[in-house]
Design a protein around this motif. Sequence first.
Motif, PDB file in Angstrom:
ATOM      1  N   GLU A 167       0.465  -1.124   0.049  1.00  5.33           N
ATOM      2  CA  GLU A 167       0.313   0.248   0.140  1.00  5.33           C
ATOM      3  C   GLU A 167       1.265   0.733  -0.206  1.00  5.33           C
ATOM      4  O   GLU A 167       0.548   1.886  -0.949  1.00  5.33           O
ATOM      5  CB  GLU A 167      -1.311   0.189   1.062  1.00  5.33           C
ATOM      6  CG  GLU A 167      -2.012  -1.109   1.096  1.00  5.33           C
ATOM      7  CD  GLU A 167      -2.856  -0.476   0.192  1.00  5.33           C
ATOM      8  OE1 GLU A 167      -2.851   0.676  -0.590  1.00  5.33           O
ATOM      9  OE2 GLU A 167      -4.616  -1.494   0.415  1.00  5.33           O
ATOM     10  N   GLN A 170       1.910   1.624  -2.939  1.00  4.16           N
ATOM     11  CA  GLN A 170       1.610   2.218  -4.654  1.00  4.16           C
ATOM     12  C   GLN A 170       1.224   3.794  -3.893  1.00  4.16           C
ATOM     13  O   GLN A 170       0.838   4.661  -4.826  1.00  4.16           O
ATOM     14  CB  GLN A 170       0.004   1.195  -4.223  1.00  4.16           C
ATOM     15  CG  GLN A 170      -0.648   2.197  -5.009  1.00  4.16           C
ATOM     16  CD  GLN A 170      -2.037   0.852  -5.926  1.00  4.16           C
ATOM     17  OE1 GLN A 170      -2.721   1.093  -4.331  1.00  4.16           O
ATOM     18  NE2 GLN A 170      -2.012   0.107  -6.615  1.00  4.16           N
ATOM     19  N   GLN A 173       3.609   5.558  -5.606  1.00  2.20           N
ATOM     20  CA  GLN A 173       3.973   5.356  -7.146  1.00  2.20           C
ATOM     21  C   GLN A 173       2.942   6.957  -7.682  1.00  2.20           C
ATOM     22  O   GLN A 173       2.528   7.018  -8.884  1.00  2.20           O
ATOM     23  CB  GLN A 173       3.760   4.193  -7.856  1.00  2.20           C
ATOM     24  CG  GLN A 173       4.448   3.196  -6.555  1.00  2.20           C
ATOM     25  CD  GLN A 173       4.287   1.736  -7.366  1.00  2.20           C
ATOM     26  OE1 GLN A 173       2.851   1.546  -7.714  1.00  2.20           O
ATOM     27  NE2 GLN A 173       4.792   0.820  -7.514  1.00  2.20           N
ATOM     28  N   TYR A 184       5.574  -1.372 -11.417  1.00  2.00           N
ATOM     29  CA  TYR A 184       3.720  -1.376 -10.588  1.00  2.00           C
ATOM     30  C   TYR A 184       3.137  -3.023  -9.731  1.00  2.00           C
ATOM     31  O   TYR A 184       2.673  -3.305  -9.233  1.00  2.00           O
ATOM     32  CB  TYR A 184       2.952  -1.299 -12.268  1.00  2.00           C
ATOM     33  CG  TYR A 184       1.532  -1.557 -12.465  1.00  2.00           C
ATOM     34  CD1 TYR A 184       0.576  -1.402 -11.450  1.00  2.00           C
ATOM     35  CD2 TYR A 184       1.434  -3.101 -12.552  1.00  2.00           C
ATOM     36  CE1 TYR A 184      -0.426  -1.191 -11.536  1.00  2.00           C
ATOM     37  CE2 TYR A 184      -0.301  -3.056 -13.188  1.00  2.00           C
ATOM     38  CZ  TYR A 184      -1.201  -2.907 -12.186  1.00  2.00           C
ATOM     39  OH  TYR A 184      -2.109  -3.403 -12.395  1.00  2.00           O
ATOM     40  N   ALA A 187       3.958  -3.754  -6.101  1.00  2.00           N
ATOM     41  CA  ALA A 187       3.344  -2.822  -5.380  1.00  2.00           C
ATOM     42  C   ALA A 187       2.062  -4.182  -5.764  1.00  2.00           C
ATOM     43  O   ALA A 187       0.977  -3.980  -4.388  1.00  2.00           O
ATOM     44  CB  ALA A 187       2.675  -2.059  -6.004  1.00  2.00           C
ATOM     45  N   VAL A 188       1.445  -4.681  -6.953  1.00  2.83           N
ATOM     46  CA  VAL A 188       0.268  -5.224  -7.049  1.00  2.83           C
ATOM     47  C   VAL A 188       0.170  -6.966  -5.386  1.00  2.83           C
ATOM     48  O   VAL A 188      -0.795  -6.753  -5.715  1.00  2.83           O
ATOM     49  CB  VAL A 188      -0.187  -5.286  -8.482  1.00  2.83           C
ATOM     50  CG1 VAL A 188      -1.201  -6.762  -8.629  1.00  2.83           C
ATOM     51  CG2 VAL A 188      -0.667  -4.208  -9.136  1.00  2.83           C
ATOM     52  N   LYS A 191      -0.129  -5.591  -2.811  1.00  3.06           N
ATOM     53  CA  LYS A 191      -0.808  -5.336  -1.459  1.00  3.06           C
ATOM     54  C   LYS A 191      -2.409  -5.953  -2.181  1.00  3.06           C
ATOM     55  O   LYS A 191      -3.054  -6.629  -0.872  1.00  3.06           O
ATOM     56  CB  LYS A 191      -0.940  -3.707  -3.091  1.00  3.06           C
ATOM     57  CG  LYS A 191      -2.791  -3.163  -2.526  1.00  3.06           C
ATOM     58  CD  LYS A 191      -2.580  -2.570  -3.657  1.00  3.06           C
ATOM     59  CE  LYS A 191      -4.145  -1.692  -3.380  1.00  3.06           C
ATOM     60  NZ  LYS A 191      -5.171  -2.240  -3.860  1.00  3.06           N
ATOM     61  N   ASP A 233      -8.381  -2.733 -11.469  1.00  2.00           N
ATOM     62  CA  ASP A 233      -7.525  -1.922 -12.222  1.00  2.00           C
ATOM     63  C   ASP A 233      -8.784  -0.829 -13.197  1.00  2.00           C
ATOM     64  O   ASP A 233      -8.471  -0.308 -14.027  1.00  2.00           O
ATOM     65  CB  ASP A 233      -5.762  -1.996 -12.104  1.00  2.00           C
ATOM     66  CG  ASP A 233      -5.570  -2.109 -11.176  1.00  2.00           C
ATOM     67  OD1 ASP A 233      -5.887  -1.536  -9.853  1.00  2.00           O
ATOM     68  OD2 ASP A 233      -3.941  -1.666 -11.048  1.00  2.00           O
ATOM     69  N   ASP A 251      -9.020   5.444  -9.127  1.00  2.00           N
ATOM     70  CA  ASP A 251      -7.924   5.754  -8.885  1.00  2.00           C
ATOM     71  C   ASP A 251      -7.135   7.126 -10.059  1.00  2.00           C
ATOM     72  O   ASP A 251      -6.162   6.899 -10.152  1.00  2.00           O
ATOM     73  CB  ASP A 251      -7.716   4.582  -9.920  1.00  2.00           C
ATOM     74  CG  ASP A 251      -7.501   2.746  -9.655  1.00  2.00           C
ATOM     75  OD1 ASP A 251      -8.204   3.018  -8.331  1.00  2.00           O
ATOM     76  OD2 ASP A 251      -7.588   2.153 -10.052  1.00  2.00           O
ATOM     77  N   LYS A 256      -3.310   7.140  -9.577  1.00  2.00           N
ATOM     78  CA  LYS A 256      -2.040   5.932  -9.278  1.00  2.00           C
ATOM     79  C   LYS A 256      -2.405   5.906 -10.691  1.00  2.00           C
ATOM     80  O   LYS A 256      -3.141   5.640 -11.684  1.00  2.00           O
ATOM     81  CB  LYS A 256      -3.740   4.640  -8.648  1.00  2.00           C
ATOM     82  CG  LYS A 256      -3.736   4.931  -7.095  1.00  2.00           C
ATOM     83  CD  LYS A 256      -4.377   3.587  -6.713  1.00  2.00           C
ATOM     84  CE  LYS A 256      -4.936   4.064  -5.340  1.00  2.00           C
ATOM     85  NZ  LYS A 256      -6.045   2.514  -5.022  1.00  2.00           N
ATOM     86  N   THR A 258      -2.156   2.728 -13.129  1.00  5.97           N
ATOM     87  CA  THR A 258      -2.553   1.179 -13.150  1.00  5.97           C
ATOM     88  C   THR A 258      -1.707   0.738 -14.527  1.00  5.97           C
ATOM     89  O   THR A 258      -1.358   1.469 -15.278  1.00  5.97           O
ATOM     90  CB  THR A 258      -4.165   1.189 -12.433  1.00  5.97           C
ATOM     91  OG1 THR A 258      -4.613   1.986 -13.825  1.00  5.97           O
ATOM     92  CG2 THR A 258      -3.886   1.847 -11.492  1.00  5.97           C
TER      93      THR A 258
END
Length: 348
Positions: A167, A170, A173, A184, A187-188, A191, A233, A251, A256, A258
């Motif tokens: 988190e 992200q 970012q 990316y 983090a995914v 998270k 996303d 987002d 964000k 994504t």
Amino acid sequence: MLVSVSDAGSGPAIGNLSPTLRGWKQIIEPVSPFLDQVALSLNAQVEAFEPEIASYARYALTNQGKQLRPVLVGLSGAAFSKPSESLVKVAVIIEMVHLATLVHDDIMDEAEVRRSRPTLARNWGNEISVLLGDCLFAHAVALAASFPTPEICRAVAIATNRVCTGEILQTNQRRRFDLSFPDYFKAVEMKTGELFALACDLGALLGGANPVQRQTLREFGLLLGTAYQVYDDCLDVFGSEALVGKSLGTDLASGKLTLPLLFVLESASAAERTLITELLQDWDSNYFPQIFELLERYEALNRSRIVIFKTIHQAQELLGQLPQNSGVAPLNALGGFLLQQTEALGVS
């Protein structure tokens, strides 16, 4: 990084990945009684909170979605043995950690709707929501500590740390227009993928799987969770708020970057990249048509779909490494269901 953007090339057709696609109720039927027990146990946890905050906890713990993480616990355990009280407790623990992250997510995203009703923050404000999320985290770890072996508590604590770290990554970012695809996906995976992996791992552990089988299911969960987050996303820009039941476009509003937008930034001209930067620096919902036009021009949805398809395919291939007499078919069907949902993105 488990997934590479090279996976956004031409991919296998959906039918080749999961030839027998089923509805959600069919998929969870083998663990339906188990999920009922998880729901009862979650409701019982409300009584452990101080009376002054019980109503907030009840609001957060009710009206859940598809209970994906408890489903993964139940199906992973059922692949090796019958459901047990320990499996129910683990599912409750992981769901409480997940719900805590949702409470905090809604604050950071300034989301007003979650699962077709006002978010906790919308109803009671950010201060109450932050503290309640903390309480849910702490309560989950306390439950994990009640197991006779420290292995469960250690795994939950490590996973919770990784989720929170994801988190933070992200959050850092946001509006980083030079964000790389590996960063990316890192983090995914932390998270979202981590709790999917934990659910499969601990389900397998309590079901009696051996270490190799546990690791295989953990990797399956990490891949499935990563695919699910990429799908989510995409849903934020290609979904329908009426159908999804939560605030969309959050987002973009929070800056964000994504996967769909990263694909656009990768292919866009210098002028288009400047435009995207300007729009997201001071976002207004009226800018969405301009962003959407760029998403369509650079086929961001289709390229994201292919990444999801191939990630799920990798996950399903892992299941093929498990003994054929183990009950992994419902886990395989979970991947097929996500494929169906992904295929439906952008369809009116």
